[in-house]
Motif scaffolding. Structure first.
Motif, PDB file in Angstrom:
ATOM      1  N   VAL A  78     -56.952 -15.339 -38.112  1.00  0.00           N
ATOM      2  CA  VAL A  78     -58.352 -14.985 -38.425  1.00  0.00           C
ATOM      3  C   VAL A  78     -58.730 -15.511 -39.798  1.00  0.00           C
ATOM      4  N   TYR A  79     -57.897 -15.244 -40.790  1.00  0.00           N
ATOM      5  CA  TYR A  79     -58.214 -15.695 -42.149  1.00  0.00           C
ATOM      6  C   TYR A  79     -58.253 -17.221 -42.232  1.00  0.00           C
ATOM      7  N   GLU A  80     -57.360 -17.880 -41.482  1.00  0.00           N
ATOM      8  CA  GLU A  80     -57.383 -19.343 -41.461  1.00  0.00           C
ATOM      9  C   GLU A  80     -58.668 -19.839 -40.819  1.00  0.00           C
ATOM     10  N   GLN A  81     -59.066 -19.201 -39.730  1.00  0.00           N
ATOM     11  CA  GLN A  81     -60.308 -19.578 -39.045  1.00  0.00           C
ATOM     12  C   GLN A  81     -61.522 -19.391 -39.954  1.00  0.00           C
ATOM     13  N   LEU A  82     -61.509 -18.308 -40.742  1.00  0.00           N
ATOM     14  CA  LEU A  82     -62.629 -18.022 -41.641  1.00  0.00           C
ATOM     15  C   LEU A  82     -62.567 -18.847 -42.929  1.00  0.00           C
ATOM     16  N   GLY A  83     -61.449 -19.535 -43.144  1.00  0.00           N
ATOM     17  CA  GLY A  83     -61.303 -20.337 -44.359  1.00  0.00           C
ATOM     18  C   GLY A  83     -61.114 -19.505 -45.609  1.00  0.00           C
ATOM     19  N   GLU A  84     -60.573 -18.299 -45.455  1.00  0.00           N
ATOM     20  CA  GLU A  84     -60.359 -17.400 -46.593  1.00  0.00           C
ATOM     21  C   GLU A  84     -58.964 -17.637 -47.169  1.00  0.00           C
ATOM     22  N   ILE A  85     -58.882 -18.609 -48.082  1.00  0.00           N
ATOM     23  CA  ILE A  85     -57.569 -19.016 -48.565  1.00  0.00           C
ATOM     24  C   ILE A  85     -56.862 -17.912 -49.350  1.00  0.00           C
ATOM     25  N   ARG A  86     -57.615 -17.087 -50.073  1.00  0.00           N
ATOM     26  CA  ARG A  86     -56.982 -15.986 -50.810  1.00  0.00           C
ATOM     27  C   ARG A  86     -56.368 -14.981 -49.823  1.00  0.00           C
ATOM     28  N   SER A  87     -57.098 -14.649 -48.763  1.00  0.00           N
ATOM     29  CA  SER A  87     -56.569 -13.713 -47.762  1.00  0.00           C
ATOM     30  C   SER A  87     -55.371 -14.304 -47.032  1.00  0.00           C
ATOM     31  N   VAL A  88     -55.401 -15.615 -46.793  1.00  0.00           N
ATOM     32  CA  VAL A  88     -54.254 -16.291 -46.181  1.00  0.00           C
ATOM     33  C   VAL A  88     -53.041 -16.150 -47.107  1.00  0.00           C
ATOM     34  N   ALA A  89     -53.239 -16.430 -48.402  1.00  0.00           N
ATOM     35  CA  ALA A  89     -52.136 -16.342 -49.365  1.00  0.00           C
ATOM     36  C   ALA A  89     -51.609 -14.911 -49.475  1.00  0.00           C
ATOM     37  N   MET A  90     -52.505 -13.937 -49.453  1.00  0.00           N
ATOM     38  CA  MET A  90     -52.077 -12.537 -49.535  1.00  0.00           C
ATOM     39  C   MET A  90     -51.276 -12.142 -48.297  1.00  0.00           C
ATOM     40  N   THR A  91     -51.706 -12.604 -47.127  1.00  0.00           N
ATOM     41  CA  THR A  91     -50.988 -12.296 -45.898  1.00  0.00           C
ATOM     42  C   THR A  91     -49.606 -12.940 -45.920  1.00  0.00           C
ATOM     43  N   TRP A  92     -49.536 -14.179 -46.406  1.00  0.00           N
ATOM     44  CA  TRP A  92     -48.231 -14.819 -46.557  1.00  0.00           C
ATOM     45  C   TRP A  92     -47.366 -14.018 -47.526  1.00  0.00           C
TER      46      TRP A  92
END
Length: 194
Positions: A78-92
């Motif tokens: 979802v975060y990747e689809q939305l382009g939310e790089i901070r949320s992607v990094a936090m999830t990682w």
């Protein structure tokens, strides 16, 4: 009736239940109240956030497989689809936490260095960069590389917190440095720092 606001309010109730350690109630609210509303409204970000809170409960219960499944299969896409790089990094980062808890330090280190650090540096999020370096130091510490852990705490992490005026994080970092001194048997230095 504003069902979105009702779901948000229920989320606050779930937060309280979670903080009290009533994971069953928090989980019930997330799954049975919030998720259906956000899904009905098509709010995919809110759905992902709610799943993240469900993953937090799984993690706290030691169900790392379920937490990992949610992070990788539900949240990240979802975060990747939305382009939310901070949320992607936090999830990682949450995925790295699971690897760390399982003792898979190489995977945790890879995620911290190759995924999170570049994103936070690009965003200019110096505080987050320092936090990640602290987690890298924790990995070095767990692997018995006290010299590297000490170097990171003193030369990388501490200067950032001092520049930011983050007194609490400065104190915590000094505590980490004292722990290393203690592990090395340098009790006078550990006592001096504390």
């Amino acid at each position: 009736l504003d069902i979105h606001s009702v779901a948000v309010t229920w989320g606050s109730i779930a937060d309280i239940a979670y903080r009290r350690g009533d994971y069953d109630e928090a989980l019930r609210i997330r799954r049975q109240v919030q998720l259906p509303v956000y899904e009905q409204l098509g709010e995919i970000r809110s759905v992902a956030l709610t799943w993240g809170e469900i993953a937090d409960i799984a993690y706290d219960r030691g169900d790392y497989d379920e937490a990992l499944r949610i992070r990788r299969e539900v949240e990240l896409p979802v975060y990747e689809q939305l382009g939310e790089i901070r949320s992607v990094a936090m999830t990682w980062g949450s995925i790295a936490d699971i690897a760390y808890q399982r003792g898979d330090y190489d995977e945790a280190l890879r995620i911290r260095q190759e995924v999170q650090l570049p994103v936070y540096k690009r965003l200019g999020a110096n505080g987050s960069v320092a936090v990640i370096w602290g987690k890298i130091a924790d990995i070095a510490y767990e692997q018995g590389d006290y010299d590297e852990a000490l170097r990171i705490h003193r030369e990388v992490e501490l200067p950032v917190y001092e520049r930011l005026g983050d007194v609490r994080s400065v104190a915590i970092t000094w505590g980490d440095i004292a722990d290393i001194a203690y592990q090395r048997g340098d009790y006078d230095e550990a006592l001096r720092i504390h």
